[in-house]
Design a protein around this motif. Structure first.
Motif, PDB file in Angstrom:
ATOM      1  N   GLY A  25      32.847  39.308  39.137  1.00  0.00           N
ATOM      2  CA  GLY A  25      33.737  38.984  40.251  1.00  0.00           C
ATOM      3  C   GLY A  25      34.085  37.507  40.364  1.00  0.00           C
ATOM      4  N   SER A  26      33.806  36.736  39.301  1.00  0.00           N
ATOM      5  CA  SER A  26      34.086  35.293  39.383  1.00  0.00           C
ATOM      6  C   SER A  26      35.521  34.970  39.000  1.00  0.00           C
ATOM      7  CB  SER A  26      33.122  34.531  38.475  1.00  0.00           C
ATOM      8  OG  SER A  26      33.232  35.002  37.143  1.00  0.00           O
TER       9      SER A  26
ATOM     10  N   ARG B   4      46.950  44.991  36.926  1.00  0.00           N
ATOM     11  CA  ARG B   4      46.855  43.531  37.034  1.00  0.00           C
ATOM     12  C   ARG B   4      47.835  42.838  36.102  1.00  0.00           C
ATOM     13  NH1 ARG B   4      40.569  41.958  37.830  1.00  0.00           N
ATOM     14  NH2 ARG B   4      41.459  39.881  38.042  1.00  0.00           N
TER      15      ARG B   4
ATOM     16  N   LYS C  83      47.715  33.834  40.156  1.00  0.00           N
ATOM     17  CA  LYS C  83      47.047  33.520  41.417  1.00  0.00           C
ATOM     18  C   LYS C  83      46.676  32.041  41.431  1.00  0.00           C
ATOM     19  CE  LYS C  83      45.507  38.007  42.659  1.00  0.00           C
ATOM     20  NZ  LYS C  83      45.230  39.004  41.620  1.00  0.00           N
ATOM     21  N   ALA C  84      46.615  31.482  42.640  1.00  0.00           N
ATOM     22  CA  ALA C  84      46.181  30.088  42.745  1.00  0.00           C
ATOM     23  C   ALA C  84      44.701  30.037  42.384  1.00  0.00           C
ATOM     24  CB  ALA C  84      46.400  29.586  44.173  1.00  0.00           C
TER      25      ALA C  84
ATOM     26  N   ASN D  75      35.956  47.931  39.881  1.00  0.00           N
ATOM     27  CA  ASN D  75      35.964  47.259  41.174  1.00  0.00           C
ATOM     28  C   ASN D  75      35.946  48.306  42.268  1.00  0.00           C
ATOM     29  OD1 ASN D  75      35.963  44.620  42.038  1.00  0.00           O
ATOM     30  ND2 ASN D  75      37.900  44.169  40.995  1.00  0.00           N
TER      31      ASN D  75
ATOM     32  N   THR E 205      40.854  28.653  41.710  1.00  0.00           N
ATOM     33  CA  THR E 205      39.915  27.690  42.278  1.00  0.00           C
ATOM     34  C   THR E 205      39.726  26.566  41.264  1.00  0.00           C
ATOM     35  OG1 THR E 205      37.995  28.702  41.267  1.00  0.00           O
ATOM     36  CG2 THR E 205      38.670  29.567  43.418  1.00  0.00           C
TER      37      THR E 205
ATOM     38  N   LYS F 174      36.963  35.993  35.828  1.00  0.00           N
ATOM     39  CA  LYS F 174      37.142  35.832  34.378  1.00  0.00           C
ATOM     40  C   LYS F 174      38.483  36.399  33.940  1.00  0.00           C
ATOM     41  CE  LYS F 174      33.290  38.054  33.382  1.00  0.00           C
ATOM     42  NZ  LYS F 174      32.757  38.182  34.737  1.00  0.00           N
ATOM     43  N   THR F 175      38.842  37.555  34.512  1.00  0.00           N
ATOM     44  CA  THR F 175      40.101  38.182  34.125  1.00  0.00           C
ATOM     45  C   THR F 175      41.279  37.284  34.491  1.00  0.00           C
ATOM     46  OG1 THR F 175      39.010  40.271  34.610  1.00  0.00           O
ATOM     47  CG2 THR F 175      41.368  40.350  34.182  1.00  0.00           C
ATOM     48  N   GLU F 176      41.252  36.759  35.729  1.00  0.00           N
ATOM     49  CA  GLU F 176      42.339  35.858  36.138  1.00  0.00           C
ATOM     50  C   GLU F 176      42.433  34.681  35.166  1.00  0.00           C
ATOM     51  OE1 GLU F 176      44.361  36.676  38.385  1.00  0.00           O
ATOM     52  OE2 GLU F 176      43.202  38.291  39.321  1.00  0.00           O
TER      53      GLU F 176
ATOM     54  N   ARG G  76      31.648  43.261  46.102  1.00  0.00           N
ATOM     55  CA  ARG G  76      32.661  42.465  45.393  1.00  0.00           C
ATOM     56  C   ARG G  76      33.760  42.016  46.344  1.00  0.00           C
ATOM     57  NH1 ARG G  76      33.023  42.578  39.323  1.00  0.00           N
ATOM     58  NH2 ARG G  76      35.225  42.618  39.798  1.00  0.00           N
TER      59      ARG G  76
ATOM     60  N   TYR H  95      34.496  34.924  43.354  1.00  0.00           N
ATOM     61  CA  TYR H  95      35.676  34.538  44.093  1.00  0.00           C
ATOM     62  C   TYR H  95      35.685  35.279  45.424  1.00  0.00           C
ATOM     63  CZ  TYR H  95      40.364  33.710  45.652  1.00  0.00           C
ATOM     64  OH  TYR H  95      41.433  33.338  46.414  1.00  0.00           O
TER      65      TYR H  95
END
Ligand code: ADP
Ligand code: ZN
Length: 728
Positions: free
Chosen positions: A225-226, A262, A193-194, A547, A196, A228-230, A587, A379
């Protein structure tokens, strides 16, 4: 390659059997080398072992038997031998138990069984349907790799018959292949994902260490939900690009469904899985492929840490604060701490991810031992608004736990078609069953614990030993009829209250004991995420990373519940649990709210949760613990003695306490023996001792010497817990 030991040479073998030394054997025909997994005769049996080096030769040479067979699996690497030895030393675990932990896959010695696999053939079908070309694309994309029918069909999104059709046309070859095949290669080149700006900065911070191929630990602290996983998936991608393996530990296998999806999204194929929900065949495949490098990414429970990775470059411990990382029986260890140890031995990066890090990890970051990366914003969503409900000011009817204020808030969400979660960390219907005639509380026959009514099961259950019995009609103590009454709420009782207050709402109860299998639980979680319930009632199970996009209101039924334990981490855990569960709200695009019911909203911990000022909370906690000299600023070892004989267990404890010289030598103090908070479990009387030492003190060696002075009676069990997390 020439074997290190020629046939007939003496080798020392570590076996999985509870013997406190290595055993000598003769190297077999063809020789063997250090690290080889072997089958060796022991008495009348063949047992699993690992060659640990040259034999000592101090046994009668005439009696030494040859190694029966060298197993056809990747030998144990020096790094792994070192890791097992270090964990054994740290946790005071005998080496055979470590080897058992590291070989928890069945049939390692069996010849591989065969199964049908499919790979690209020569033929070209005349008519290429969309489905057919998707199959061929998948095969081409993975360059020559073979798949099982199910893997291939799933990846291509077609039915098995499409693949079979291509076999008939010669475009796909069907072959027999050993069952333990490499896992599909993950495509690390696919774009993620793009990110931030702050996510990208954190990802870069992680990738740097991965690229250097050195050890380092990072605390990745980001609000729920910030992303972290991404962010850590970027580090996984970089690790795969470096040709090394990655391991992601998750605290709860119910979380894996979402995570698998994911990973597939990100890398075009799924990872290898290692947890209690997989079949024995899959376990063996995962174990072997970790060792051969045929598994690029493994996701799993804490024991995945002991897989024989060929070249592990990254270990992620997701929700690192979670208590389930501490294994409490058998080998007692913290998977989080041992992940850091393993990473340091194999030049891997370790990422500890959490919205509410443990005080240990936070303090290590503050001391500069760990790098720290923060993600402060959600996010695409805002953090939930937090409010307390002062229960003293509410007119909550007797026998109810949902205050009028919370009730109105739920109604408002229901009207808008949004979900609400009622959080109560108590399984069952009621924690206590009381006789209103004599005051007796129904207890377990085998434990010093009250039995918990489970109304769905129509039984009483002991949460210590699992024993159940039917709900009696009369009081077992005084015989009074119809006077037994439930006291206090559990989630099942909440379900009753919710059904009365909101008769039209669809209600789901999420509690670990209500699901027969991990799969059933996973399905329920997915269904809820899809909107199958209006009100969710849950135990701490729901606090863990799920989620639920439609969920906008979290009601914490009893925030005071965990505050007053004698446990040194009571405040920390309450903070983590309530922050995490509140973080389930809002979320997605709709803003969320958390309402926290408390009879003491002025309590500093409740205040800290509400303000969201985690840093101040952790600083204050750290200051208190530092002053008290307790972890992470001092060291503890918990010792539990247990025996069916109460006198024996106290006598032994007292004798140990008298012989505390080895502890005093390192300046440690001994507390106890004292009856454990739960003084009897499964019919065994329990006595606790606690050793407290300075941070730098060699507590393991001292405790080992101290406990080793006395031989325990046959029935007495000694369990030693270095860095204990629980004190029951
Ligand atoms: P955390 O692990 O911190 O709780 P996640 O990584 O699960 O957060 O992210 C929360 C949600 O936001 C997920 O659905 C995730 O896919 C999405 N998300 C996070 N970052 C991005 C991004 N940069 N682009 C698109 N979606 C994102
Ligand atoms: Zn019991």
């Amino acid at each position: 390659m020439r074997a290190e030991f020629a046939a007939g040479d003496l080798v020392a073998v570590l076996t999985t059997q509870p013997i406190d030394r290595l055993l000598d054997y003769k190297a077999p025909e063809g020789g063997c080398s250090t690290g080889d997994y072997v089958q060796v005769p022991l008495g009348p049996r063949q047992v699993l072992g690992c060659v640990w080096g040259a034999g000592r030769g101090d046994f009668d040479p005439g009696k030494i038997r040859p190694v029966h067979a060298v197993l056809d699996v990747a030998p144990m690497r020096a790094e792994m031998r070192q890791f097992l030895t270090r964990v054994a030393d740290y946790t005071l675990t005998p080496m055979p138990a470590m080897l058992r932990l590291a070989t928890r896959a069945p049939g390692l010695g069996d010849p591989p069984s065969m199964r049908k696999v499919y790979r690209l053939g020569q033929g070209v079908p005349e008519r290429l349907t969309g489905a057919r070309s998707r199959v061929l694309d998948v095969l081409r994309d993975h360059g020559g790799l073979a798949f099982t029918l199910k893997e291939l069909a799933d990846l291509a999104g077609v039915s098995g018959s499409v693949v079979k059709g291509l076999v008939a046309l010669g475009a796909v070859n069907e072959e027999q292949s050993p069952r333990d095949m490499p896992y599909p290669t993950l495509d690390h080149m696919r774009p993620g994902k793009a990110l931030t700006e702050s996510q990208a900065a954190a990802a870069a911070g992680l990738c740097e260490g991965v690229e250097e191929g050195v050890y380092g630990t990072t605390l990745l602290k980001g609000v729920t939900g910030s992303g972290k996983t991404e962010v850590y998936l970027e580090a996984v991608a970089r690790c795969l690009a470096m040709g090394r393996q990655a391991l992601v530990l998750l605290p709860e296998i119910a979380l894996t469904a979402e995570f698998l999806a994911r990973v597939r999204d990100r890398f075009g194929a799924g990872p290898a899985e290692w947890h209690s929900g997989i079949t024995m065949t899959e376990r063996r495949r995962c174990w072997k492929m970790a060792g051969e490098g045929g598994a690029g990414l493994v996701i799993g429970a804490r024991s995945a840490l002991y897989l024989p990775f060929r070249d592990l470059g990254l270990i992620v411990v997701d929700e690192e604060h979670d208590q389930s990382y501490k294994q409490e029986d058998g080998v007692v260890y913290s998977a989080r701490d041992m992940a850091v140890l393993r990473g340091s031995l194999c030049s891997a990066q370790v990422v500890l991810a959490s919205a509410t890090p443990s005080l240990e990890s936070w303090a290590n970051a503050r001391a500069g031992k760990y790098q720290r990366l923060d993600l402060d914003a959600r996010y695409g969503a805002v953090m939930p608004r937090m409010r307390t409900i002062d229960m003293r000011a509410e007119q909550t009817p007797a026998g109810r736990w949902i205050s009028p204020t919370l009730q109105r808030a739920v109604e408002a969400r229901l009207e808008r078609g949004e979900q609400a979660l009622m959080f109560l960390n108590r399984r069952g219907y009621a924690p206590v069953t009381l006789c209103r005639a004599c005051g007796h509380q129904i207890g377990c026959d085998h434990c010093d614990a009250r039995m918990v009514e489970h109304r769905f099961l129509k039984r009483l259950m002991c949460h210590q030993c699992g024993e159940t019995k039917p709900m009696p009609e009369t009081c077992p103590e005084c015989g009074a009829e119809g006077r037994l009454a439930p006291v206090g709420p559990g989630v099942e009782r909440m379900a009753e209250e919710v059904a009365e207050l909101f008769p039209d709402a669809r209600v789901a109860v999420l509690s670990s004991d209500l699901f027969a299998s991990a799969r059933a639980l996973k399905e329920q979680i997915l269904a809820i995420a899809g909107g199958a319930a209006d009100i969710i009632i849950g135990t701490q199970l729901v606090a863990k990373g799920h989620n639920f996009p439609l969920l906008t209101l979290v009601g914490v039924i009893d925030a005071d519940l965990g505050l007053h334990g004698s446990d040194l981490r009571a405040a920390e855990r309450t903070f983590q649990l309530i922050s995490q569960v509140s973080g389930r709200a809002g979320r997605a695009d709709k803003p969320g709210e958390a309402l926290v019911q408390s009879y003491q909203p002025e309590h500093p911990v409740i205040g800290a949760i509400l303000s969201g000022d985690q840093e101040s909370f952790l600083k204050a906690e750290a200051a208190e613990r530092e002053a008290a000299g307790v972890p992470p600023f001092g060291r503890l070892a918990g010792i539990v003695l247990s025996s069916p004989d109460m006198g024996e267990v106290f006598d032994f404890g007292n004798e140990l306490a008298r012989r505390d010289a080895p502890l005093r030598r390192i300046g440690a103090r001994l507390y106890g023996p004292a009856p454990a908070p739960i003084a009897r479990i499964r019919g065994r009387h329990r006595v606790r001792l606690l050793v407290k030492a300075d941070k730098g003190a060699p507590i393991q060696a001292a405790v080992a010497e101290w406990a080793g002075q006395l031989k325990a009676p046959a029935n007495l069990r000694i369990q030693i817990d270095i860095d204990p997390q629980s004190f029951y």
